[in-house]
Design a protein around this motif. Structure first.
Motif, PDB file in Angstrom:
ATOM      1  N   ARG A 270       2.640   0.348   7.414  1.00 36.25           N
ATOM      2  CA  ARG A 270       2.533   1.493   6.494  1.00 36.25           C
ATOM      3  C   ARG A 270       1.162   2.131   6.674  1.00 36.25           C
ATOM      4  N   PHE A 271       1.057   3.451   6.383  1.00 33.77           N
ATOM      5  CA  PHE A 271      -0.232   4.130   6.541  1.00 33.77           C
ATOM      6  C   PHE A 271      -0.979   4.278   5.226  1.00 33.77           C
ATOM      7  N   ASP A 272      -0.758   3.370   4.288  1.00 33.97           N
ATOM      8  CA  ASP A 272      -1.414   3.447   2.977  1.00 33.97           C
ATOM      9  C   ASP A 272      -2.515   2.404   2.818  1.00 33.97           C
ATOM     10  N   ASP A 282      -5.930   8.029   1.734  1.00 31.54           N
ATOM     11  CA  ASP A 282      -6.868   8.667   2.657  1.00 31.54           C
ATOM     12  C   ASP A 282      -6.143   9.209   3.887  1.00 31.54           C
ATOM     13  N   TRP A 283      -4.892   8.808   4.061  1.00 29.86           N
ATOM     14  CA  TRP A 283      -4.065   9.350   5.151  1.00 29.86           C
ATOM     15  C   TRP A 283      -3.979  10.868   5.063  1.00 29.86           C
ATOM     16  N   SER A 289      -8.474  14.945   9.315  1.00 32.96           N
ATOM     17  CA  SER A 289      -9.670  15.489   9.957  1.00 32.96           C
ATOM     18  C   SER A 289     -10.082  14.707  11.197  1.00 32.96           C
ATOM     19  N   GLN A 290      -9.611  13.449  11.336  1.00 30.81           N
ATOM     20  CA  GLN A 290      -9.981  12.641  12.492  1.00 30.81           C
ATOM     21  C   GLN A 290      -8.744  11.979  13.118  1.00 30.81           C
ATOM     22  N   PRO A 291      -7.916  12.752  13.786  1.00 32.23           N
ATOM     23  CA  PRO A 291      -6.671  12.208  14.345  1.00 32.23           C
ATOM     24  C   PRO A 291      -6.899  11.161  15.425  1.00 32.23           C
ATOM     25  N   GLN A 292      -8.072  11.152  16.043  1.00 31.62           N
ATOM     26  CA  GLN A 292      -8.351  10.151  17.076  1.00 31.62           C
ATOM     27  C   GLN A 292      -8.339   8.740  16.484  1.00 31.62           C
ATOM     28  N   LEU A 293      -8.675   8.603  15.203  1.00 30.44           N
ATOM     29  CA  LEU A 293      -8.660   7.287  14.560  1.00 30.44           C
ATOM     30  C   LEU A 293      -7.224   6.822  14.321  1.00 30.44           C
ATOM     31  N   VAL A 294      -6.342   7.764  13.983  1.00 23.54           N
ATOM     32  CA  VAL A 294      -4.923   7.436  13.821  1.00 23.54           C
ATOM     33  C   VAL A 294      -4.356   6.964  15.157  1.00 23.54           C
ATOM     34  N   LEU A 295      -4.703   7.679  16.208  1.00 20.22           N
ATOM     35  CA  LEU A 295      -4.206   7.311  17.535  1.00 20.22           C
ATOM     36  C   LEU A 295      -4.713   5.923  17.940  1.00 20.22           C
ATOM     37  N   GLY A 296      -5.983   5.638  17.638  1.00 18.14           N
ATOM     38  CA  GLY A 296      -6.531   4.320  17.933  1.00 18.14           C
ATOM     39  C   GLY A 296      -5.787   3.224  17.185  1.00 18.14           C
ATOM     40  N   ASP A 297      -5.455   3.499  15.921  1.00 19.81           N
ATOM     41  CA  ASP A 297      -4.657   2.553  15.133  1.00 19.81           C
ATOM     42  C   ASP A 297      -3.309   2.285  15.794  1.00 19.81           C
ATOM     43  N   LEU A 298      -2.619   3.342  16.160  1.00 19.71           N
ATOM     44  CA  LEU A 298      -1.262   3.201  16.693  1.00 19.71           C
ATOM     45  C   LEU A 298      -1.256   2.507  18.054  1.00 19.71           C
ATOM     46  N   ILE A 299      -2.278   2.727  18.851  1.00 22.26           N
ATOM     47  CA  ILE A 299      -2.350   2.017  20.135  1.00 22.26           C
ATOM     48  C   ILE A 299      -2.458   0.510  19.882  1.00 22.26           C
ATOM     49  N   GLU A 300      -3.247   0.125  18.871  1.00 19.55           N
ATOM     50  CA  GLU A 300      -3.347  -1.292  18.521  1.00 19.55           C
ATOM     51  C   GLU A 300      -2.034  -1.815  17.939  1.00 19.55           C
ATOM     52  N   PRO A 304      -0.988  -4.645  20.721  1.00 19.17           N
ATOM     53  CA  PRO A 304      -2.013  -5.407  19.986  1.00 19.17           C
ATOM     54  C   PRO A 304      -2.926  -6.223  20.883  1.00 19.17           C
ATOM     55  N   THR A 305      -4.224  -6.135  20.558  1.00 18.50           N
ATOM     56  CA  THR A 305      -5.227  -6.913  21.281  1.00 18.50           C
ATOM     57  C   THR A 305      -5.898  -7.944  20.379  1.00 18.50           C
ATOM     58  N   GLY A 306      -5.886  -7.672  19.083  1.00 14.72           N
ATOM     59  CA  GLY A 306      -6.581  -8.548  18.142  1.00 14.72           C
ATOM     60  C   GLY A 306      -8.059  -8.255  18.051  1.00 14.72           C
ATOM     61  N   ASN A 307      -8.549  -7.308  18.855  1.00 12.93           N
ATOM     62  CA  ASN A 307      -9.976  -6.969  18.867  1.00 12.93           C
ATOM     63  C   ASN A 307     -10.289  -5.678  18.121  1.00 12.93           C
ATOM     64  N   TYR A 308      -9.282  -5.125  17.507  1.00 13.96           N
ATOM     65  CA  TYR A 308      -9.448  -3.823  16.836  1.00 13.96           C
ATOM     66  C   TYR A 308      -8.865  -3.918  15.424  1.00 13.96           C
ATOM     67  N   THR A 309      -9.624  -3.487  14.446  1.00 14.80           N
ATOM     68  CA  THR A 309      -9.158  -3.480  13.057  1.00 14.80           C
ATOM     69  C   THR A 309      -8.672  -2.081  12.708  1.00 14.80           C
ATOM     70  N   THR A 310      -7.419  -1.977  12.355  1.00 14.98           N
ATOM     71  CA  THR A 310      -6.858  -0.664  12.037  1.00 14.98           C
ATOM     72  C   THR A 310      -7.524  -0.079  10.788  1.00 14.98           C
ATOM     73  N   ILE A 311      -7.585   1.227  10.750  1.00 14.94           N
ATOM     74  CA  ILE A 311      -8.237   1.933   9.639  1.00 14.94           C
ATOM     75  C   ILE A 311      -7.222   2.408   8.608  1.00 14.94           C
ATOM     76  N   TYR A 312      -6.135   3.018   9.057  1.00 11.19           N
ATOM     77  CA  TYR A 312      -5.161   3.613   8.142  1.00 11.19           C
ATOM     78  C   TYR A 312      -3.862   2.819   8.011  1.00 11.19           C
ATOM     79  N   PHE A 313      -3.528   2.026   8.997  1.00 14.67           N
ATOM     80  CA  PHE A 313      -2.262   1.293   8.988  1.00 14.67           C
ATOM     81  C   PHE A 313      -2.483  -0.172   8.602  1.00 14.67           C
ATOM     82  N   ARG A 314      -1.615  -0.676   7.740  1.00  7.93           N
ATOM     83  CA  ARG A 314      -1.632  -2.098   7.376  1.00  7.93           C
ATOM     84  C   ARG A 314      -0.290  -2.724   7.737  1.00  7.93           C
TER      85      ARG A 314
END
Length: 346
Positions: A270-272, A282-283, A289-300, A304-314
């Protein structure tokens, strides 16, 4: 004879005109050159004083620049804004205000924008920083921020495309409303999935609605979900923190030990994740305003690598909770502009 006389006269006139034409042509050109007033001659293009923004991706507004003014045309509400530099004579003498055009003397110290609708694509959304920048003569800053965001996004998208050459996960972006399950059709959401290296579930079946009270409907819905690796659930929740894995499984009528890939692989999202003090997601603010962060989340999410903490997705499947955000979390000075966050990318 009359006819012959008439033709003879016509021929004489034609010959006379042909003889005089070179001289008449020169005289006509000279006369035209002296007859055109200086004020009607083509003026050189105005030299714009100050920074300039060029609209690249947004389709709902345009910016036009004059020597000491700007005009913003907003296609969304049909209104235009005349922005006059405070150093210009125009600003001291002129005041425009009609139902479709308003004027302002710039730069403004502060202002607010009321929005009721947002553009379709993420680049269109992010580029509205240029719209805002015109009111404060901050075009250089707006250009730099937008360029950084777009450059980082395109780099991440290219990296995701390389990942997907080995495996391209199938994604279902779904929503549950009033007892009906549907597949999300917003183009910006589907583009995010594609740019992150995944594939959205077959578009030919996403126009259907599935009644959770109808067993046949749910059988058909489950048959589609059997092909899915990742689920993104954007079902509205009054209290996002209370929306858990059990809530999702109950709504979708699936058990914890189901053999669905997204359940067994624990990939239900979910993106909440980020919630403001008033309960707003904040979605609908930072992510726009920063779609690159959403894209980074979705790539993880998809790789999944386990080395990246998602910002918008849980991850509901891992019982990940929400994060409440407030002013105390802001480490920068209120007088300092916010810098766009760029993710590592090569």
């Amino acid at each position: 004879m009359a006819v012959a006389h008439s033709c003879s006269c016509c021929l004489q006139v034609v010959l006379l005109w042909a003889a005089l034409w070179p001289a008449l042509s020169l005289w006509t050109v000279a006369l035209a050159a002296t007859a055109v007033p200086a004020k009607l001659k083509a003026a050189p293009a105005p030299v714009v004083a100050g920074p300039v923004s060029r609209v690249e991706d947004a389709r709902m507004f345009q910016i036009y620049y004059g020597r000491s003014f700007k005009v913003i045309k907003n296609s969304g509400d049909g209104k235009s804004y005349l922005l006059m530099q405070n150093t210009s004579k125009m600003a001291a003498k002129t005041k425009y205000c009609t139902g479709r055009i308003k004027s302002f003397v710039i730069p403004l110290a502060n202002f607010s924008v009321d929005t009721t609708a947002s553009p379709v694509s993420f680049f269109e959304r992010a580029e509205w920083i240029k719209y805002l920048g015109t009111f404060t003569n901050s075009e250089d800053r707006a250009n730099a921020v937008y360029d950084a965001i777009k450059r980082n996004y395109l780099c991440l998208s290219k990296a995701a495309a390389n990942l997907s050459t080995r495996f391209k996960p199938i994604v279902a972006w779904i929503e549950y409303t009033q007892g009906m399950w549907t597949f999300v059709k917003e183009s910006y959401a589907l583009q995010y999935v594609t740019d992150a290296g995944a594939e959205i579930v077959d578009a030919t079946i996403t126009n259907k609605r599935f009644n959770s009270s109808d067993s046949e409907d749910m059988d058909n819905f489950h048959a589609i979900l059997c092909t899915v690796d990742v689920v993104i659930d954007q079902t509205y929740a009054l209290e996002p923190a209370e929306y858990k894995l059990s809530t999702f499984l109950e709504n979708i009528n699936v058990s914890h030990d189901s053999c669905f890939s997204f359940v067994s692989n624990r990939s239900i999202w979910r993106f909440d994740k980020r919630i403001g003090a008033s309960g707003t997601l904040d979605w609908y603010d930072g992510a726009i305003s920063q779609p690159q962060l959403v894209l980074g989340d979705l790539i993880e999410v998809f790789f999944p690598t386990g080395n990246y903490t998602t910002i918008y997705f849980r991850n509901l499947a891992k019982e990940e909770g929400v994060t409440e955000i407030g002013p105390e979390m802001c480490t920068r000075s209120m007088s300092a502009p916010m810098e766009p966050i760029t993710l590592p990318c090569q």
